[in-house]
Motif scaffolding. Structure first.
Motif, PDB file in Angstrom:
ATOM      1  N   TYR A  71       0.835  -1.200   0.000  1.00 49.48           N
ATOM      2  CA  TYR A  71       0.000   0.000   0.000  1.00 49.48           C
ATOM      3  C   TYR A  71       0.874   1.257   0.000  1.00 49.48           C
ATOM      4  O   TYR A  71       0.615   2.196  -0.746  1.00 49.48           O
ATOM      5  CB  TYR A  71      -0.915   0.000   1.232  1.00 49.48           C
ATOM      6  CG  TYR A  71      -1.489   1.361   1.536  1.00 49.48           C
ATOM      7  CD1 TYR A  71      -2.603   1.821   0.848  1.00 49.48           C
ATOM      8  CD2 TYR A  71      -0.902   2.200   2.478  1.00 49.48           C
ATOM      9  CE1 TYR A  71      -3.113   3.077   1.096  1.00 49.48           C
ATOM     10  CE2 TYR A  71      -1.405   3.456   2.735  1.00 49.48           C
ATOM     11  CZ  TYR A  71      -2.513   3.888   2.040  1.00 49.48           C
ATOM     12  OH  TYR A  71      -2.998   5.136   2.280  1.00 49.48           O
ATOM     13  N   LEU A  72       1.897   1.237   0.859  1.00 47.28           N
ATOM     14  CA  LEU A  72       2.750   2.428   0.961  1.00 47.28           C
ATOM     15  C   LEU A  72       3.390   2.742  -0.385  1.00 47.28           C
ATOM     16  O   LEU A  72       3.480   3.903  -0.787  1.00 47.28           O
ATOM     17  CB  LEU A  72       3.836   2.208   2.013  1.00 47.28           C
ATOM     18  CG  LEU A  72       3.331   2.089   3.447  1.00 47.28           C
ATOM     19  CD1 LEU A  72       4.478   1.741   4.369  1.00 47.28           C
ATOM     20  CD2 LEU A  72       2.663   3.386   3.870  1.00 47.28           C
ATOM     21  N   VAL A  73       3.822   1.686  -1.106  1.00 43.86           N
ATOM     22  CA  VAL A  73       4.477   1.923  -2.390  1.00 43.86           C
ATOM     23  C   VAL A  73       3.445   2.371  -3.434  1.00 43.86           C
ATOM     24  O   VAL A  73       3.682   3.308  -4.197  1.00 43.86           O
ATOM     25  CB  VAL A  73       5.208   0.650  -2.855  1.00 43.86           C
ATOM     26  CG1 VAL A  73       5.807   0.858  -4.219  1.00 43.86           C
ATOM     27  CG2 VAL A  73       6.282   0.283  -1.863  1.00 43.86           C
ATOM     28  N   ILE A  74       2.291   1.704  -3.440  1.00 41.43           N
ATOM     29  CA  ILE A  74       1.298   2.014  -4.475  1.00 41.43           C
ATOM     30  C   ILE A  74       0.729   3.409  -4.270  1.00 41.43           C
ATOM     31  O   ILE A  74       0.525   4.150  -5.227  1.00 41.43           O
ATOM     32  CB  ILE A  74       0.180   0.942  -4.482  1.00 41.43           C
ATOM     33  CG1 ILE A  74       0.720  -0.349  -5.076  1.00 41.43           C
ATOM     34  CG2 ILE A  74      -1.019   1.417  -5.278  1.00 41.43           C
ATOM     35  CD1 ILE A  74      -0.300  -1.419  -5.290  1.00 41.43           C
ATOM     36  N   VAL A  75       0.494   3.778  -3.014  1.00 42.97           N
ATOM     37  CA  VAL A  75      -0.113   5.082  -2.777  1.00 42.97           C
ATOM     38  C   VAL A  75       0.857   6.196  -3.166  1.00 42.97           C
ATOM     39  O   VAL A  75       0.445   7.318  -3.446  1.00 42.97           O
ATOM     40  CB  VAL A  75      -0.589   5.198  -1.316  1.00 42.97           C
ATOM     41  CG1 VAL A  75       0.498   5.739  -0.433  1.00 42.97           C
ATOM     42  CG2 VAL A  75      -1.821   6.071  -1.240  1.00 42.97           C
ATOM     43  N   SER A  76       2.148   5.867  -3.210  1.00 38.86           N
ATOM     44  CA  SER A  76       3.113   6.883  -3.639  1.00 38.86           C
ATOM     45  C   SER A  76       3.280   6.871  -5.152  1.00 38.86           C
ATOM     46  O   SER A  76       4.115   7.589  -5.692  1.00 38.86           O
ATOM     47  CB  SER A  76       4.462   6.653  -2.968  1.00 38.86           C
ATOM     48  OG  SER A  76       5.164   5.640  -3.648  1.00 38.86           O
ATOM     49  N   ILE A 262      -0.797  -7.004  -4.658  1.00 32.24           N
ATOM     50  CA  ILE A 262      -1.294  -5.868  -5.433  1.00 32.24           C
ATOM     51  C   ILE A 262      -2.800  -5.987  -5.614  1.00 32.24           C
ATOM     52  O   ILE A 262      -3.543  -5.010  -5.491  1.00 32.24           O
ATOM     53  CB  ILE A 262      -0.569  -5.790  -6.794  1.00 32.24           C
ATOM     54  CG1 ILE A 262       0.904  -5.463  -6.568  1.00 32.24           C
ATOM     55  CG2 ILE A 262      -1.204  -4.757  -7.687  1.00 32.24           C
ATOM     56  CD1 ILE A 262       1.752  -5.501  -7.806  1.00 32.24           C
ATOM     57  N   THR A 263      -3.267  -7.220  -5.878  1.00 29.32           N
ATOM     58  CA  THR A 263      -4.710  -7.426  -6.006  1.00 29.32           C
ATOM     59  C   THR A 263      -5.429  -7.014  -4.730  1.00 29.32           C
ATOM     60  O   THR A 263      -6.458  -6.339  -4.766  1.00 29.32           O
ATOM     61  CB  THR A 263      -5.003  -8.908  -6.306  1.00 29.32           C
ATOM     62  OG1 THR A 263      -4.229  -9.305  -7.420  1.00 29.32           O
ATOM     63  CG2 THR A 263      -6.455  -9.110  -6.606  1.00 29.32           C
ATOM     64  N   ALA A 264      -4.862  -7.435  -3.569  1.00 27.81           N
ATOM     65  CA  ALA A 264      -5.491  -7.089  -2.297  1.00 27.81           C
ATOM     66  C   ALA A 264      -5.577  -5.582  -2.134  1.00 27.81           C
ATOM     67  O   ALA A 264      -6.610  -5.036  -1.741  1.00 27.81           O
ATOM     68  CB  ALA A 264      -4.702  -7.710  -1.145  1.00 27.81           C
ATOM     69  N   VAL A 265      -4.487  -4.901  -2.464  1.00 28.94           N
ATOM     70  CA  VAL A 265      -4.461  -3.448  -2.290  1.00 28.94           C
ATOM     71  C   VAL A 265      -5.499  -2.790  -3.193  1.00 28.94           C
ATOM     72  O   VAL A 265      -6.239  -1.894  -2.776  1.00 28.94           O
ATOM     73  CB  VAL A 265      -3.043  -2.907  -2.585  1.00 28.94           C
ATOM     74  CG1 VAL A 265      -3.053  -1.404  -2.624  1.00 28.94           C
ATOM     75  CG2 VAL A 265      -2.078  -3.389  -1.527  1.00 28.94           C
ATOM     76  N   VAL A 266      -5.580  -3.261  -4.445  1.00 29.18           N
ATOM     77  CA  VAL A 266      -6.533  -2.647  -5.368  1.00 29.18           C
ATOM     78  C   VAL A 266      -7.961  -2.973  -4.952  1.00 29.18           C
ATOM     79  O   VAL A 266      -8.858  -2.126  -5.026  1.00 29.18           O
ATOM     80  CB  VAL A 266      -6.253  -3.109  -6.805  1.00 29.18           C
ATOM     81  CG1 VAL A 266      -7.303  -2.591  -7.750  1.00 29.18           C
ATOM     82  CG2 VAL A 266      -4.895  -2.611  -7.242  1.00 29.18           C
ATOM     83  N   LEU A 267      -8.183  -4.219  -4.490  1.00 28.76           N
ATOM     84  CA  LEU A 267      -9.499  -4.570  -3.960  1.00 28.76           C
ATOM     85  C   LEU A 267      -9.886  -3.612  -2.843  1.00 28.76           C
ATOM     86  O   LEU A 267     -11.050  -3.261  -2.684  1.00 28.76           O
ATOM     87  CB  LEU A 267      -9.464  -5.986  -3.385  1.00 28.76           C
ATOM     88  CG  LEU A 267      -9.865  -7.158  -4.252  1.00 28.76           C
ATOM     89  CD1 LEU A 267      -9.863  -8.421  -3.422  1.00 28.76           C
ATOM     90  CD2 LEU A 267     -11.238  -6.936  -4.842  1.00 28.76           C
ATOM     91  N   GLY A 268      -8.888  -3.199  -2.071  1.00 35.37           N
ATOM     92  CA  GLY A 268      -9.133  -2.310  -0.941  1.00 35.37           C
ATOM     93  C   GLY A 268      -9.401  -0.878  -1.343  1.00 35.37           C
ATOM     94  O   GLY A 268      -9.414   0.001  -0.488  1.00 35.37           O
ATOM     95  N   LEU A 272      -4.376   2.419  -8.247  1.00 32.71           N
ATOM     96  CA  LEU A 272      -3.051   2.157  -8.814  1.00 32.71           C
ATOM     97  C   LEU A 272      -2.609   3.434  -9.502  1.00 32.71           C
ATOM     98  O   LEU A 272      -3.332   3.978 -10.325  1.00 32.71           O
ATOM     99  CB  LEU A 272      -3.121   1.040  -9.853  1.00 32.71           C
ATOM    100  CG  LEU A 272      -3.032  -0.382  -9.361  1.00 32.71           C
ATOM    101  CD1 LEU A 272      -3.052  -1.335 -10.542  1.00 32.71           C
ATOM    102  CD2 LEU A 272      -1.802  -0.594  -8.548  1.00 32.71           C
ATOM    103  N   GLY A 273      -1.444   3.911  -9.163  1.00 33.09           N
ATOM    104  CA  GLY A 273      -1.037   5.207  -9.693  1.00 33.09           C
ATOM    105  C   GLY A 273      -0.909   6.219  -8.574  1.00 33.09           C
ATOM    106  O   GLY A 273      -0.270   7.234  -8.736  1.00 33.09           O
ATOM    107  N   GLY A 385       5.399   2.960 -13.788  1.00 36.71           N
ATOM    108  CA  GLY A 385       4.192   2.189 -13.660  1.00 36.71           C
ATOM    109  C   GLY A 385       3.321   2.396 -14.890  1.00 36.71           C
ATOM    110  O   GLY A 385       3.266   3.489 -15.437  1.00 36.71           O
ATOM    111  N   PRO A 386       2.662   1.340 -15.321  1.00 39.03           N
ATOM    112  CA  PRO A 386       1.882   1.418 -16.538  1.00 39.03           C
ATOM    113  C   PRO A 386       0.689   2.336 -16.372  1.00 39.03           C
ATOM    114  O   PRO A 386       0.131   2.792 -17.335  1.00 39.03           O
ATOM    115  CB  PRO A 386       1.436  -0.020 -16.757  1.00 39.03           C
ATOM    116  CG  PRO A 386       1.464  -0.620 -15.398  1.00 39.03           C
ATOM    117  CD  PRO A 386       2.561   0.056 -14.678  1.00 39.03           C
ATOM    118  N   THR A 387       0.294   2.598 -15.171  1.00 41.91           N
ATOM    119  CA  THR A 387      -0.897   3.383 -14.987  1.00 41.91           C
ATOM    120  C   THR A 387      -0.581   4.835 -14.760  1.00 41.91           C
ATOM    121  O   THR A 387      -1.460   5.649 -14.718  1.00 41.91           O
ATOM    122  CB  THR A 387      -1.652   2.872 -13.769  1.00 41.91           C
ATOM    123  OG1 THR A 387      -0.758   2.932 -12.657  1.00 41.91           O
ATOM    124  CG2 THR A 387      -2.111   1.473 -13.976  1.00 41.91           C
TER     125      THR A 387
END
Lengths: 388, 340
Positions: A71-76, A262-268, A272-273, A385-387
């Motif tokens: 989460y910390l990485v994705i949210v950044s 990553i799936t869990a984080v996006v489900l939450g 992404l991005g 990141g692709p997004t």
């Protein structure tokens, strides 16, 4: 300096809507989790007996740790694809350490693993932020390096064993009833939650939201992000200790876990991005994913069809989340064929395939943080990141 | 980031000629082909010094052959990445494609056309599914294609436990025939590459793809039907994977449930595309660079094999090479952003 960055991004408008907004992004996952837990109760009457439920939480613990770090990485605004390889490497390395030093204290080994995980994260972070390599590639390369390295080191099949006191964290109970894994999970979860509320966490989210705005407000974005990678690596190493304790040494210990996390984080409900979502939602996503696996098991879905059901439910859940959210959100056009009204260009990206990221969310973007029209496209390449 | 955060670039007073050269070298497409040349030369020298022979006919054929499957998939991946999307389902789709091809063919030449059509139809369906989930359901491409990949994986694992079907004799020639040192399958790769190059550079669709990948919002405001563009990109990608699956089936002589996953075509193809200078965020890059990236990976692989490097250590080296190459691009891009 950091307080000044927090002010424009988390403006006064935000205060009133913050609660609803926090709940809002993560709302679908709580509903999904409730549904799955309900279905589990119906399927298996004994599921909520304390020890069985705690066993379920223990099984979920490694994924929850990975989701919190991810989460910390994705949210950044980045990805960490190396966490699965870190788990594998951690488990195998622990076995090799005990092979060489049979008497090592479990705490020393655990701390050494966590430090090594943090070091891997540091390398990821420095390459991503310092050299401008997209995190997808950095962590993909790191995954190849770690997996290749660990197999090269062990000659293809890991040897050694893990002593009981090391495995206790993954499979024993504290005070006779509370699994250590649940305790670790709760402590890490609380720590990460506290971190996201801290000054660093706010700057991290602001950085993921709009790197340029954060930079202009004086945030050392590279440092903030690197720390996110470090924490993700450390969380993955801790997850390795739990996985190793729970299921022993295996060369496949962490395979596929990066995608699960990553799936869990996006489900939450985390975008992404970067820039949106809460860590509680991400961890709830991990619980929901584990509950889904458990349910499929109990329902007797044949092991081989499991991925199919998983894929369908993940797509459906994220789609429902996206649809609900965009309709529910104020000022967001749910049909993206209509051009948004003038002036809102930078504020409401219509949810396309890559949810536009460099722009600020609607309620939080005073005009000053909106980058000029040309900026986003220039910004894209380096945010990775692709997004992005 | 650097480009955006720099204050307005001052008019640089620099000698124009070296600058132009530097900029041309900073172009990833040129860079990656130079790198391919360099890697080949280096490999040739190293292997020769150690008493081997590098530029032998079987070796060249092997390198070219290795390029084909990854190349076809990476070409498809280029289309989606350029459009700002991503496809993580390619590995499972390739596996399923080989199975469908081999089972439909069942060893007889007469079934060749139905088999090819069946594979392409399957890929068309999966590409449409990917594209529709991404554009209509608004699911992030990463999750959408991961989910579709999982669905395919479950289907494969539920129905197949090992190699299935049989590819007819004459179809296997696609995998093994060669003209001189050049395998015929390379012509297939080149044909697909030319077609995609034409689409990207010479047709309206291609320009729309670049526009959508560069800035989707701006593209839509300028009248590009971005959703349709993304959908078509996904379909083209899946069709490329289908062609790769046909080639793989011809190589193996049967359908294999692990054809795509064992070689990790999902992540490898993305790595090849990025090595070729296409930006993951979309909007910049192209087919030629991707072919260069694939060539570099194939040549490296061959060199490692010749030097008898441990296969696990090979992965370590490959990871280092990928990160280092992309770091070099990022550096060149930053500098280019600064000078002009």
């Amino acid at each position: 300096m950091t307080t000044t960055t927090a002010t424009p991004v988390q403006g006064p408008v935000r205060l009133g809507t913050r609660l609803t907004q926090t709940l809002g992004t993560a709302l679908p996952v709580y509903v999904l989790l409730a549904l799955l837990l309900g279905a589990l109760a119906v399927t298996d009457a004994g599921f909520y007996e304390p020890d069985r439920f705690l066993a379920f939480v223990r099984r979920a613990a490694p994924l929850v740790l990975l989701a919190a770090g991810q989460y910390l990485v994705i949210v950044s605004g980045h990805f960490d694809l190396s966490v699965g390889a870190i788990v594998t490497t951690g488990v195998v390395a622990a076995a090799e350490i005990y092979h060489g030093f049979p008497g090592a204290h479990w705490l020393v080994v655990t701390l050494a693993l966590v430090a090594a995980g943090a070091l891997v994260g540091l390398v990821n972070g420095l390459i991503t932020t310092g050299l401008g390599v997209p995190s997808f590639i950095t962590t993909l390369g790191m995954m190849l390096i770690l997996e290749g390295g660990v197999f090269y080191w062990t000659g293809g099949s890991p040897t050694g064993y893990l002593p009981d006191d090391f495995r206790a964290l993954g499979r024993q109970d504290a005070f006779g009833w509370l699994p250590w894994a649940v305790l670790v999970c709760a402590v890490v979860g609380a720590a990460v939650w506290w971190l996201t509320r801290s000054r660093w966490g706010r700057t991290l989210i602001a950085t993921g939201d709009s790197e340029r705005a954060a930079e202009l407000s004086g945030v050392a974005t590279a440092r903030v992000r690197t720390l996110a990678f470090v924490l993700s690596g450390a969380a993955a190493a801790l997850a390795a200790v739990l996985v190793g304790g729970f299921s022993g040494v295996s060369a496949q210990a962490g395979s596929g876990m990066e995608f699960e996390a990553i799936t869990a984080v996006v489900l939450g409900g985390v975008l992404l991005g970067g820039g949106r979502g809460s860590v509680l939602g991400a961890m709830a996503g991990a619980f929901a994913l584990t509950a889904l696996f458990t349910l499929l098991n109990l329902r007797g879905v044949s092991g081989s069809l499991e991925p199919t059901v998983q894929g369908l439910i993940v797509i459906a859940a994220v789609a429902v989340g996206a649809a609900n959210w965009s309709r529910w959100r104020r000022r967001s056009p749910s049909r993206n064929d209509q051009p948004p009204p003038p002036g809102t260009h930078a504020t409401t990206p219509p949810a396309g395939p890559p949810p536009a990221t460099e722009t600020a969310p609607p309620t939080t973007a005073p005009p000053t943080t909106a980058p000029p029209t040309a900026a986003p496209s220039k910004e894209n390449p380096s945010t990775g990141g692709p997004t992005a | 980031m650097a480009a955006a955060s720099e204050p307005a670039p001052l008019p640089a007073v620099r000698p124009p000629v070296p600058d132009r050269w530097r900029r041309r070298l900073a172009d990833p497409t040129v860079g990656i082909w130079l790198a391919a040349l360099g890697v080949t030369l280096l490999g040739w020298i190293v292997v020769t010094v150690r008493g081997g022979e590098f530029l032998t006919q079987p070796n060249i054929t092997g390198i070219l052959q290795n390029c084909v499957a990854l190349g076809l998939i990476a070409l498809g991946q280029t289309m989606v990445i350029l459009t700002g999307s991503l496809d993580l389902s390619v590995a499972y789709l390739a596996s399923l494609g080989t199975l469908v091809a081999a089972e439909t063919m069942a060893g007889s030449d007469g079934n060749m056309v139905p088999a090819v059509l069946a594979v392409l139809a399957l890929c068309l369906g999966v590409g449409l599914a990917n594209g529709l989930v991404v554009t209509r359901l608004k699911v992030n491409a990463f999750i959408a294609t991961l989910g579709v990949g999982l669905i395919l994986r479950g289907w494969i694992e539920d129905n197949y436990t090992g190699p299935a079907g049989e590819v007819s004799r004459s179809f296997q020639r696609l995998g093994y025939d060669r003209i001189g040192p050049v395998p015929v399958s390379v012509f297939l790769l080149v044909a697909v590459a030319l077609a995609l190059w034409f689409v990207l550079r010479r047709t309206r669709l291609g320009h729309h793809m670049y526009a959508t990948g560069g800035d989707e919002h701006a593209a839509r405001l300028s009248g590009v039907r971005t959703e349709r563009t993304v959908l078509i990109a996904h379909v083209l990608c899946a069709l490329c994977v289908g062609i790769a699956a046909l080639f793989l089936a011809a190589r193996f002589g049967a359908g294999s449930p692990w054809a795509g996953t064992e070689a990790r075509y999902d992540l490898e193809s993305i790595a090849a595309v990025v090595l070729g200078g296409t930006i993951l965020a979309g909007g910049r890059g192209g087919v030629l660079g991707t072919l260069g990236g694939v060539t570099v990976l194939a040549v490296l692989d061959s060199v490692f094999n010749q030097l008898a490097i441990d296969p696990f250590f090979k992965n370590v080296l490959r990871g280092v090479v990928i990160i280092a190459a992309v770091a070099v691009y990022a550096r060149g891009r930053r500098r280019a952003g600064r000078t002009g």
